[in-house]
Scaffold this active site. Structure first.
Site, PDB file in Angstrom:
ATOM      1  N   TYR A   1      17.290  48.019  61.501  1.00 32.11           N
ATOM      2  CA  TYR A   1      17.188  46.625  61.987  1.00 32.11           C
ATOM      3  C   TYR A   1      16.202  45.822  61.128  1.00 32.11           C
ATOM      4  CZ  TYR A   1      16.507  42.976  65.627  1.00 32.11           C
ATOM      5  OH  TYR A   1      16.421  41.797  66.342  1.00 32.11           O
TER       6      TYR A   1
ATOM      7  N   GLN B   1       9.052  47.970  62.412  1.00 31.24           N
ATOM      8  CA  GLN B   1       8.859  48.470  63.776  1.00 31.24           C
ATOM      9  C   GLN B   1       9.275  49.924  63.854  1.00 31.24           C
ATOM     10  OE1 GLN B   1       7.273  47.965  66.267  1.00 31.24           O
ATOM     11  NE2 GLN B   1       8.308  48.470  68.169  1.00 31.24           N
TER      12      GLN B   1
ATOM     13  N   GLY C   1      21.980  36.258  75.091  1.00 31.17           N
ATOM     14  CA  GLY C   1      20.822  35.603  75.699  1.00 31.17           C
ATOM     15  C   GLY C   1      20.300  34.433  74.884  1.00 31.17           C
TER      16      GLY C   1
ATOM     17  N   VAL D   1      31.833  39.496  63.634  1.00 32.35           N
ATOM     18  CA  VAL D   1      31.150  39.028  62.417  1.00 32.35           C
ATOM     19  C   VAL D   1      30.933  40.137  61.401  1.00 32.35           C
ATOM     20  CG1 VAL D   1      30.009  37.068  63.548  1.00 32.35           C
ATOM     21  CG2 VAL D   1      28.818  39.282  63.413  1.00 32.35           C
TER      22      VAL D   1
ATOM     23  N   TYR E   1       9.475  39.100  70.736  1.00 31.75           N
ATOM     24  CA  TYR E   1      10.220  39.747  71.832  1.00 31.75           C
ATOM     25  C   TYR E   1      10.565  38.727  72.924  1.00 31.75           C
ATOM     26  CZ  TYR E   1       9.507  44.351  69.821  1.00 31.75           C
ATOM     27  OH  TYR E   1       9.542  45.449  68.991  1.00 31.75           O
TER      28      TYR E   1
HETATM   29  N1  CAA Z   1       3.709  53.838  67.092  1.00 32.14           N
HETATM   30  C1  CAA Z   1       3.303  55.128  66.959  1.00 32.14           C
HETATM   31  N2  CAA Z   1       3.950  56.151  67.541  1.00 32.14           N
HETATM   32  C2  CAA Z   1       5.038  55.869  68.276  1.00 32.14           C
HETATM   33  C3  CAA Z   1       5.495  54.562  68.450  1.00 32.14           C
HETATM   34  C4  CAA Z   1       4.777  53.516  67.828  1.00 32.14           C
HETATM   35  N3  CAA Z   1       5.153  52.228  67.958  1.00 32.14           N
HETATM   36  N4  CAA Z   1       6.600  54.587  69.219  1.00 32.14           N
HETATM   37  C5  CAA Z   1       6.835  55.876  69.525  1.00 32.14           C
HETATM   38  N5  CAA Z   1       5.873  56.658  68.965  1.00 32.14           N
HETATM   39  C6  CAA Z   1       5.723  58.109  69.059  1.00 32.14           C
HETATM   40  C7  CAA Z   1       5.816  58.596  70.504  1.00 32.14           C
HETATM   41  O1  CAA Z   1       4.572  58.449  71.137  1.00 32.14           O
HETATM   42  C8  CAA Z   1       6.183  60.055  70.312  1.00 32.14           C
HETATM   43  O2  CAA Z   1       5.055  60.788  69.964  1.00 32.14           O
HETATM   44  P1  CAA Z   1       4.882  62.342  70.382  1.00 32.14           P
HETATM   45  O3  CAA Z   1       6.029  63.066  69.755  1.00 32.14           O
HETATM   46  O4  CAA Z   1       3.559  62.728  69.801  1.00 32.14           O
HETATM   47  O5  CAA Z   1       4.937  62.364  71.875  1.00 32.14           O
HETATM   48  C9  CAA Z   1       7.097  59.971  69.108  1.00 32.14           C
HETATM   49  O6  CAA Z   1       6.818  58.731  68.431  1.00 32.14           O
HETATM   50  C10 CAA Z   1       8.572  59.943  69.523  1.00 32.14           C
HETATM   51  O7  CAA Z   1       9.295  59.998  68.364  1.00 32.14           O
HETATM   52  P2  CAA Z   1      10.831  60.346  68.405  1.00 32.14           P
HETATM   53  O8  CAA Z   1      11.332  60.451  67.009  1.00 32.14           O
HETATM   54  O9  CAA Z   1      11.074  61.523  69.301  1.00 32.14           O
HETATM   55  O10 CAA Z   1      11.431  59.042  69.023  1.00 32.14           O
HETATM   56  P3  CAA Z   1      12.297  58.812  70.313  1.00 32.14           P
HETATM   57  O11 CAA Z   1      13.636  59.418  70.118  1.00 32.14           O
HETATM   58  O12 CAA Z   1      11.517  59.165  71.521  1.00 32.14           O
HETATM   59  O13 CAA Z   1      12.514  57.228  70.285  1.00 32.14           O
HETATM   60  C11 CAA Z   1      11.992  54.918  69.869  1.00 32.14           C
HETATM   61  C12 CAA Z   1      11.513  56.393  69.886  1.00 32.14           C
HETATM   62  C13 CAA Z   1      13.516  54.777  69.801  1.00 32.14           C
HETATM   63  C14 CAA Z   1      11.426  54.276  68.645  1.00 32.14           C
HETATM   64  C15 CAA Z   1      11.484  54.256  71.162  1.00 32.14           C
HETATM   65  O14 CAA Z   1      10.083  54.407  71.190  1.00 32.14           O
HETATM   66  C16 CAA Z   1      11.812  52.772  71.215  1.00 32.14           C
HETATM   67  O15 CAA Z   1      12.863  52.378  71.683  1.00 32.14           O
HETATM   68  N6  CAA Z   1      10.899  51.904  70.766  1.00 32.14           N
HETATM   69  C17 CAA Z   1      11.072  50.472  70.781  1.00 32.14           C
HETATM   70  C18 CAA Z   1      11.587  49.994  69.454  1.00 32.14           C
HETATM   71  C19 CAA Z   1      11.645  48.488  69.511  1.00 32.14           C
HETATM   72  O16 CAA Z   1      10.636  47.806  69.540  1.00 32.14           O
HETATM   73  N7  CAA Z   1      12.867  47.945  69.517  1.00 32.14           N
HETATM   74  C20 CAA Z   1      13.018  46.528  69.647  1.00 32.14           C
HETATM   75  C21 CAA Z   1      14.308  46.243  70.357  1.00 32.14           C
HETATM   76  S1  CAA Z   1      14.462  44.515  70.754  1.00 32.14           S
HETATM   77  C22 CAA Z   1      14.681  43.813  69.263  1.00 32.14           C
HETATM   78  O17 CAA Z   1      14.944  44.444  68.274  1.00 32.14           O
HETATM   79  C23 CAA Z   1      14.531  42.338  69.221  1.00 32.14           C
HETATM   80  C24 CAA Z   1      13.546  41.937  68.216  1.00 32.14           C
HETATM   81  O18 CAA Z   1      13.918  41.583  67.117  1.00 32.14           O
HETATM   82  C25 CAA Z   1      12.141  41.877  68.591  1.00 32.14           C
HETATM   83  P1  NAP Z   2      22.169  39.708  73.036  1.00 34.89           P
HETATM   84  O1  NAP Z   2      21.864  39.042  74.328  1.00 34.89           O
HETATM   85  O2  NAP Z   2      22.465  41.162  73.012  1.00 34.89           O
HETATM   86  O3  NAP Z   2      23.364  38.899  72.350  1.00 34.89           O
HETATM   87  C1  NAP Z   2      23.944  39.321  71.160  1.00 34.89           C
HETATM   88  C2  NAP Z   2      25.162  38.473  70.869  1.00 34.89           C
HETATM   89  O4  NAP Z   2      25.698  38.874  69.590  1.00 34.89           O
HETATM   90  C3  NAP Z   2      26.270  38.657  71.889  1.00 34.89           C
HETATM   91  O5  NAP Z   2      26.936  37.437  72.083  1.00 34.89           O
HETATM   92  C4  NAP Z   2      27.193  39.644  71.193  1.00 34.89           C
HETATM   93  O6  NAP Z   2      28.521  39.558  71.615  1.00 34.89           O
HETATM   94  C5  NAP Z   2      27.063  39.162  69.767  1.00 34.89           C
HETATM   95  N1  NAP Z   2      27.523  40.165  68.816  1.00 34.89           N
HETATM   96  C6  NAP Z   2      27.014  41.398  68.624  1.00 34.89           C
HETATM   97  N2  NAP Z   2      27.700  42.039  67.672  1.00 34.89           N
HETATM   98  C7  NAP Z   2      28.670  41.180  67.258  1.00 34.89           C
HETATM   99  C8  NAP Z   2      29.713  41.264  66.299  1.00 34.89           C
HETATM  100  N3  NAP Z   2      29.913  42.363  65.554  1.00 34.89           N
HETATM  101  N4  NAP Z   2      30.514  40.198  66.130  1.00 34.89           N
HETATM  102  C9  NAP Z   2      30.331  39.091  66.871  1.00 34.89           C
HETATM  103  N5  NAP Z   2      29.374  38.938  67.793  1.00 34.89           N
HETATM  104  C10 NAP Z   2      28.558  39.988  67.990  1.00 34.89           C
HETATM  105  O7  NAP Z   2      20.975  39.533  72.001  1.00 34.89           O
HETATM  106  P2  NAP Z   2      19.895  38.362  71.850  1.00 34.89           P
HETATM  107  O8  NAP Z   2      18.611  38.883  72.329  1.00 34.89           O
HETATM  108  O9  NAP Z   2      20.428  37.093  72.371  1.00 34.89           O
HETATM  109  O10 NAP Z   2      19.793  38.320  70.253  1.00 34.89           O
HETATM  110  C11 NAP Z   2      20.393  37.306  69.477  1.00 34.89           C
HETATM  111  C12 NAP Z   2      19.863  37.412  68.055  1.00 34.89           C
HETATM  112  O11 NAP Z   2      18.449  37.252  68.066  1.00 34.89           O
HETATM  113  C13 NAP Z   2      20.124  38.769  67.389  1.00 34.89           C
HETATM  114  O12 NAP Z   2      20.410  38.587  66.028  1.00 34.89           O
HETATM  115  C14 NAP Z   2      18.799  39.485  67.544  1.00 34.89           C
HETATM  116  O13 NAP Z   2      18.632  40.469  66.546  1.00 34.89           O
HETATM  117  C15 NAP Z   2      17.852  38.326  67.376  1.00 34.89           C
HETATM  118  N6  NAP Z   2      16.536  38.566  67.958  1.00 34.89           N
HETATM  119  C16 NAP Z   2      16.408  38.861  69.275  1.00 34.89           C
HETATM  120  C17 NAP Z   2      15.145  39.052  69.784  1.00 34.89           C
HETATM  121  C18 NAP Z   2      14.900  39.386  71.210  1.00 34.89           C
HETATM  122  O14 NAP Z   2      13.761  39.714  71.537  1.00 34.89           O
HETATM  123  N7  NAP Z   2      15.875  39.318  72.100  1.00 34.89           N
HETATM  124  C19 NAP Z   2      14.039  38.949  68.955  1.00 34.89           C
HETATM  125  C20 NAP Z   2      14.212  38.654  67.608  1.00 34.89           C
HETATM  126  C21 NAP Z   2      15.482  38.449  67.130  1.00 34.89           C
HETATM  127  P3  NAP Z   2      29.258  40.740  72.438  1.00 34.89           P
HETATM  128  O15 NAP Z   2      29.172  40.316  73.861  1.00 34.89           O
HETATM  129  O16 NAP Z   2      30.632  40.747  71.881  1.00 34.89           O
HETATM  130  O17 NAP Z   2      28.508  42.016  72.174  1.00 34.89           O
END
Ligand code: CAA
Ligand code: NAP
Length: 246
Positions: free
Chosen positions: A152, A146, A14, A61, A184
């Site tokens: 991560y 986070q 993306g 990578v 995000y």
């Molecule tokens: N703060 C406080 N409590 C939280 C919380 C938070 N942010 N998130 C979850 N909890 C709590 C829940 O409410 C729950 O509480 P109860 O047990 O009292 O109901 C408990 O934590 C759940 O804990 P578990 O260990 O059972 O966790 P789970 O297996 O349900 O999974 C998780 C939790 C995987 C963290 C899920 O909440 C999740 O996916 N969160 C999002 C994480 C996130 O922001 N990822 C970003 C992805 S995109 C990205 O990475 C791009 C970028 O750079 C921005």
């Molecule tokens: P995405 O859509 O999932 O794209 C990820 C890209 O990385 C894909 O092209 C994927 O290729 C490639 N990739 C993953 N693992 C790889 C590996 N081992 N070798 C080579 N290429 C690989 O994610 P995105 O949201 O665009 O994120 C791009 C970057 O921004 C990431 O570093 C992410 O952590 C960072 N970021 C994202 C967000 C967000 O909110 N989206 C926020 C902060 C930072 P394949 O198709 O082969 O998997």
């Protein structure tokens, strides 16, 4: 403007797609890597249909060996890499007490060791030619941490240490090294977060919405311009106001 050979890792994703387009629009010769050839070629054909001619090289990578081959191939196809955007990344979200060694290792290898694997292949050439631009795509969660992202956040925070060290070592050689920390953004990576959790996160963003890949590409383009030669070791937060600290 000068047309530079540019590698955007993870360019088929993306944020990567938006970065490739922006740098292509700026007149650079842009390449990215693929892991799955069919998906890579399909992406390339869609880019071509939109008027974007992006070169492809195979490479995971997370593998130092594949990065060596990937950069050699790219340099044969396009010439020495002058601009590098370390963008490829993954998530394996889970709370730490449940995290497996594999979930830890995959994220560290893909999001942090990759930065060594790729940058190590291009830095000597940049030093010899006395020009280079390197940008790491870190994350808001490398700044603030986070819930569910110990792996991560550790990798993304590590990118900052890398950036500010490399910036010091290479400033004399006309090479700038900077980091963009997106909040995000509406890509597959964020759409994989459970909807209820995602809605809570969006509610914490002062702009009231997810960012767009184009908004991140704009920040990256700023660091990569010829005019940005005195900006190095910097971190640019682009997160809709969700985190305003370092
Ligand atoms: N703060 C406080 N409590 C939280 C919380 C938070 N942010 N998130 C979850 N909890 C709590 C829940 O409410 C729950 O509480 P109860 O047990 O009292 O109901 C408990 O934590 C759940 O804990 P578990 O260990 O059972 O966790 P789970 O297996 O349900 O999974 C998780 C939790 C995987 C963290 C899920 O909440 C999740 O996916 N969160 C999002 C994480 C996130 O922001 N990822 C970003 C992805 S995109 C990205 O990475 C791009 C970028 O750079 C921005
Ligand atoms: P995405 O859509 O999932 O794209 C990820 C890209 O990385 C894909 O092209 C994927 O290729 C490639 N990739 C993953 N693992 C790889 C590996 N081992 N070798 C080579 N290429 C690989 O994610 P995105 O949201 O665009 O994120 C791009 C970057 O921004 C990431 O570093 C992410 O952590 C960072 N970021 C994202 C967000 C967000 O909110 N989206 C926020 C902060 C930072 P394949 O198709 O082969 O998997």
């Amino acid at each position: 403007m000068t047309s530079r050979v540019t590698l955007v890792t993870g360019g088929t994703g993306g944020i990567g797609t938006a970065i490739c387009k922006r740098l292509h629009d700026a007149g650079h010769r842009v390449a990215t890597n693929y892991r799955d050839e069919a998906r890579g070629r399909d992406w390339q054909a869609r880019m071509k249909a939109d008027g974007y001619d992006i070169a492809l090289v195979q490479g995971d990578v997370a593998s130092a060996e594949q990065c060596d081959t990937m950069i050699r191939q790219l340099e044969t196809d396009l010439g020495p890499v002058e601009i590098l955007v370390n963008n490829a990344g993954i998530t394996r979200d889970t709370t730490f007490h449940k995290m497996t060694a594999q979930q830890w290792q995959e994220v560290i290898d893909t999001n942090l060791n990759s930065v060594f694997n790729v940058t190590r292949q291009v830095i000597e050439g940049m030093r010899e030619r006395k020009w280079g631009r390197i940008v790491q795509i870190s994350s808001i969660n490398g700044q603030k941490g986070q819930y569910g992202q110990a792996n991560y956040a550790a990798a993304k925070a590590g990118m900052h240490g890398f950036t500010i060290s490399l910036a010091q070592e290479n400033a004399r050689f006309g090479i700038t090294v900077n980091t963009v920390s997106p909040g995000y953004i509406g890509t597959d990576m964020v759409m994989a977060v459970p909807e209820q959790v995602r809605e809570k996160i969006i509610a914490q963003i002062p702009t009231g919405r997810l960012g767009t890949p184009e908004e991140i590409a704009y920040a990256v383009g700023f660091f990569l311009s010829e005019e940005a030669g005195w900006i190095t070791g910097a971190n640019l937060s682009a997160n809709g106001g969700q985190y305003m600290g370092w």
